[in-house]
Design a protein around this motif. Sequence first.
Motif, PDB file in Angstrom:
ATOM      1  N   TYR A 141      11.034 -59.685  -5.590  1.00  0.00           N
ATOM      2  CA  TYR A 141      10.233 -58.861  -6.484  1.00  0.00           C
ATOM      3  C   TYR A 141       9.318 -59.770  -7.295  1.00  0.00           C
ATOM      4  CZ  TYR A 141       9.350 -55.015  -9.822  1.00  0.00           C
ATOM      5  OH  TYR A 141       8.775 -54.046 -10.603  1.00  0.00           O
ATOM      6  N   HIS A 142       8.053 -59.834  -6.908  1.00  0.00           N
ATOM      7  CA  HIS A 142       7.055 -60.667  -7.584  1.00  0.00           C
ATOM      8  C   HIS A 142       6.418 -59.854  -8.699  1.00  0.00           C
ATOM      9  CE1 HIS A 142       4.010 -63.688  -8.159  1.00  0.00           C
ATOM     10  NE2 HIS A 142       3.018 -62.930  -7.713  1.00  0.00           N
ATOM     11  N   LEU A 143       6.712 -60.218  -9.937  1.00  0.00           N
ATOM     12  CA  LEU A 143       6.269 -59.464 -11.113  1.00  0.00           C
ATOM     13  C   LEU A 143       5.876 -60.435 -12.225  1.00  0.00           C
ATOM     14  CD1 LEU A 143       6.117 -56.489 -12.257  1.00  0.00           C
ATOM     15  CD2 LEU A 143       8.446 -56.851 -13.105  1.00  0.00           C
ATOM     16  N   MET A 153       3.257 -66.728  -3.578  1.00  0.00           N
ATOM     17  CA  MET A 153       3.981 -65.837  -2.688  1.00  0.00           C
ATOM     18  C   MET A 153       3.674 -66.111  -1.219  1.00  0.00           C
ATOM     19  SD  MET A 153       6.082 -63.907  -4.332  1.00  0.00           S
ATOM     20  CE  MET A 153       6.424 -65.454  -5.204  1.00  0.00           C
ATOM     21  N   SER A 154       2.467 -66.573  -0.929  1.00  0.00           N
ATOM     22  CA  SER A 154       2.164 -66.929   0.456  1.00  0.00           C
ATOM     23  C   SER A 154       2.997 -68.142   0.876  1.00  0.00           C
ATOM     24  CB  SER A 154       0.670 -67.199   0.636  1.00  0.00           C
ATOM     25  OG  SER A 154       0.209 -68.209  -0.243  1.00  0.00           O
ATOM     26  N   ALA A 155       3.204 -69.077  -0.063  1.00  0.00           N
ATOM     27  CA  ALA A 155       4.047 -70.238   0.230  1.00  0.00           C
ATOM     28  C   ALA A 155       5.505 -69.816   0.414  1.00  0.00           C
ATOM     29  CB  ALA A 155       3.928 -71.269  -0.892  1.00  0.00           C
ATOM     30  N   LEU A 156       5.947 -68.843  -0.371  1.00  0.00           N
ATOM     31  CA  LEU A 156       7.312 -68.327  -0.211  1.00  0.00           C
ATOM     32  C   LEU A 156       7.492 -67.714   1.171  1.00  0.00           C
ATOM     33  CD1 LEU A 156      10.115 -67.456  -1.305  1.00  0.00           C
ATOM     34  CD2 LEU A 156       9.017 -65.375  -2.146  1.00  0.00           C
ATOM     35  N   LEU A 157       6.549 -66.872   1.585  1.00  0.00           N
ATOM     36  CA  LEU A 157       6.630 -66.249   2.908  1.00  0.00           C
ATOM     37  C   LEU A 157       6.634 -67.310   4.008  1.00  0.00           C
ATOM     38  CD1 LEU A 157       4.108 -63.334   2.313  1.00  0.00           C
ATOM     39  CD2 LEU A 157       6.523 -63.027   2.848  1.00  0.00           C
ATOM     40  N   GLU A 158       5.764 -68.285   3.882  1.00  0.00           N
ATOM     41  CA  GLU A 158       5.660 -69.355   4.890  1.00  0.00           C
ATOM     42  C   GLU A 158       6.966 -70.135   4.987  1.00  0.00           C
ATOM     43  OE1 GLU A 158       3.147 -71.643   7.582  1.00  0.00           O
ATOM     44  OE2 GLU A 158       2.192 -70.352   6.088  1.00  0.00           O
ATOM     45  N   LYS A 159       7.546 -70.460   3.845  1.00  0.00           N
ATOM     46  CA  LYS A 159       8.773 -71.253   3.837  1.00  0.00           C
ATOM     47  C   LYS A 159       9.943 -70.459   4.412  1.00  0.00           C
ATOM     48  CE  LYS A 159      11.391 -74.410   0.867  1.00  0.00           C
ATOM     49  NZ  LYS A 159      10.987 -75.612   1.630  1.00  0.00           N
ATOM     50  N   LEU A 172       8.354 -58.936   0.376  1.00  0.00           N
ATOM     51  CA  LEU A 172       8.324 -58.884  -1.083  1.00  0.00           C
ATOM     52  C   LEU A 172       7.562 -57.674  -1.602  1.00  0.00           C
ATOM     53  CD1 LEU A 172       5.221 -60.144  -1.966  1.00  0.00           C
ATOM     54  CD2 LEU A 172       6.308 -62.129  -0.945  1.00  0.00           C
ATOM     55  N   LYS A 173       7.811 -57.387  -2.864  1.00  0.00           N
ATOM     56  CA  LYS A 173       6.989 -56.445  -3.609  1.00  0.00           C
ATOM     57  C   LYS A 173       6.026 -57.277  -4.441  1.00  0.00           C
ATOM     58  CE  LYS A 173       6.866 -52.797  -7.096  1.00  0.00           C
ATOM     59  NZ  LYS A 173       7.566 -52.088  -8.181  1.00  0.00           N
ATOM     60  N   PHE A 174       4.731 -57.050  -4.239  1.00  0.00           N
ATOM     61  CA  PHE A 174       3.690 -57.870  -4.844  1.00  0.00           C
ATOM     62  C   PHE A 174       3.042 -57.094  -5.988  1.00  0.00           C
ATOM     63  CE2 PHE A 174      -0.469 -59.818  -5.236  1.00  0.00           C
ATOM     64  CZ  PHE A 174      -0.260 -61.158  -4.944  1.00  0.00           C
ATOM     65  N   SER A 177      -2.356 -58.494  -9.715  1.00  0.00           N
ATOM     66  CA  SER A 177      -3.750 -58.156  -9.407  1.00  0.00           C
ATOM     67  C   SER A 177      -4.465 -59.286  -8.672  1.00  0.00           C
ATOM     68  CB  SER A 177      -4.505 -57.818 -10.695  1.00  0.00           C
ATOM     69  OG  SER A 177      -4.489 -58.927 -11.584  1.00  0.00           O
ATOM     70  N   ASP A 178      -3.733 -60.329  -8.294  1.00  0.00           N
ATOM     71  CA  ASP A 178      -4.320 -61.473  -7.593  1.00  0.00           C
ATOM     72  C   ASP A 178      -4.519 -61.115  -6.117  1.00  0.00           C
ATOM     73  OD1 ASP A 178      -5.086 -63.875  -6.488  1.00  0.00           O
ATOM     74  OD2 ASP A 178      -3.501 -65.068  -7.421  1.00  0.00           O
ATOM     75  N   LEU A 179      -5.646 -60.481  -5.822  1.00  0.00           N
ATOM     76  CA  LEU A 179      -5.899 -60.015  -4.463  1.00  0.00           C
ATOM     77  C   LEU A 179      -6.145 -61.163  -3.490  1.00  0.00           C
ATOM     78  CD1 LEU A 179      -8.121 -56.873  -5.163  1.00  0.00           C
ATOM     79  CD2 LEU A 179      -5.713 -56.945  -4.510  1.00  0.00           C
ATOM     80  N   GLN A 180      -6.622 -62.289  -3.994  1.00  0.00           N
ATOM     81  CA  GLN A 180      -6.800 -63.442  -3.114  1.00  0.00           C
ATOM     82  C   GLN A 180      -5.450 -63.905  -2.574  1.00  0.00           C
ATOM     83  OE1 GLN A 180      -8.410 -67.007  -4.947  1.00  0.00           O
ATOM     84  NE2 GLN A 180      -9.207 -67.736  -3.007  1.00  0.00           N
ATOM     85  N   GLU A 181      -4.455 -63.965  -3.451  1.00  0.00           N
ATOM     86  CA  GLU A 181      -3.123 -64.365  -3.012  1.00  0.00           C
ATOM     87  C   GLU A 181      -2.504 -63.299  -2.106  1.00  0.00           C
ATOM     88  OE1 GLU A 181       0.418 -66.640  -2.628  1.00  0.00           O
ATOM     89  OE2 GLU A 181      -1.670 -67.123  -3.066  1.00  0.00           O
ATOM     90  N   LEU A 182      -2.753 -62.027  -2.399  1.00  0.00           N
ATOM     91  CA  LEU A 182      -2.264 -60.962  -1.530  1.00  0.00           C
ATOM     92  C   LEU A 182      -2.839 -61.117  -0.131  1.00  0.00           C
ATOM     93  CD1 LEU A 182      -0.739 -58.287  -1.072  1.00  0.00           C
ATOM     94  CD2 LEU A 182      -2.781 -57.087  -1.881  1.00  0.00           C
TER      95      LEU A 182
END
Length: 315
Positions: A141-143, A153-159, A172-174, A177-182
């Motif tokens: 849960y990314h909050l 979060m992209s690094a978390l998914l990759e790892k 994850l739940k994202f 408002s960081d749409l670039q990271e999304l």
Amino acid sequence: MMGSKLNFDGYMAPVFTPFDDAHKLKLEIVPGYSKYLHASGIKGILVNGTSGEGCAQSLEERKAVAEAWAKCRPEGQTIVVQVGGGPLPDVIALAKHAEELGVDGIMCLHDLFFRPAGVDQLVDYLALVAAAAPRTPLFYYHLPGFTGINVSMSALLEKCASENKVPTFGGLKFTSSDLQELGKCVQVIKKFSSNNYRVFLGCDDLLLPAYTLGSISAIGTTFNIFPEAALKLEKLLHQGDFKKAAKAQEAISKAVNFITDNGLRPWVPSMKAAMNACATIEMGPTRNPQTSAFTQEQKNTMGIEVKNILSDIFV
């Protein structure tokens, strides 16, 4: 050994927890609430999330709320239980309990005081939780706006995808408002498509831009309050009618801003009052330290105004 994955795409409601005027659980509300959401077309629910005030409940209360939802679930309803945000022994106990209930997934905040310094520590923490529920998909849960934890979060998914330290990791739940990271998260998911990860957007007012980035699923508080509006937007997005979808998103965002007075009112008390006003399901008050002071007249006005704001979606 790989754990099972959650095969759910679409919109999921983070359900409120009903309390009486003494701030005690009022779980007799849950069966009717469950039927209301299912009949409205919302087939997924998240229990004990932020909207559900999970972190304001005791261990036994959180178990009781999860049990109430699991007991009355209609056929075809997907249930995910948020187990984190407390002491690690409690989190592990809640993860085990959720798996015993046979829910479809668990979601986990990190410890909210001893925060992770980076992705490695976050993965180690999630591995401990996953071991307690080895047959149940686990979502982070990314909050960051609430928790102050803002690792990549992209690094978390990759790892998680490349190292398999969390074999039941499902995504994850994202809620950011960081749409670039999304967008980066979506690309990682495509790269590791065989892992069947999901990223659920947690921002009700960003459904349209998130969809254009490839994020097709969401967990939004307003899906409780006016589910028909969210589902109309989802349908328009899938149909590729972005002009009408933009109009629908604008109306939903306007309703959110009205309910929260453009962010000046706290999120959960405002949304809980709107649920009482618009969906006519009495959720009761929020627990301290969250407080709300809406009069019945204010709730009635809120219900009328939100209905007017959303009416354009269905023209």
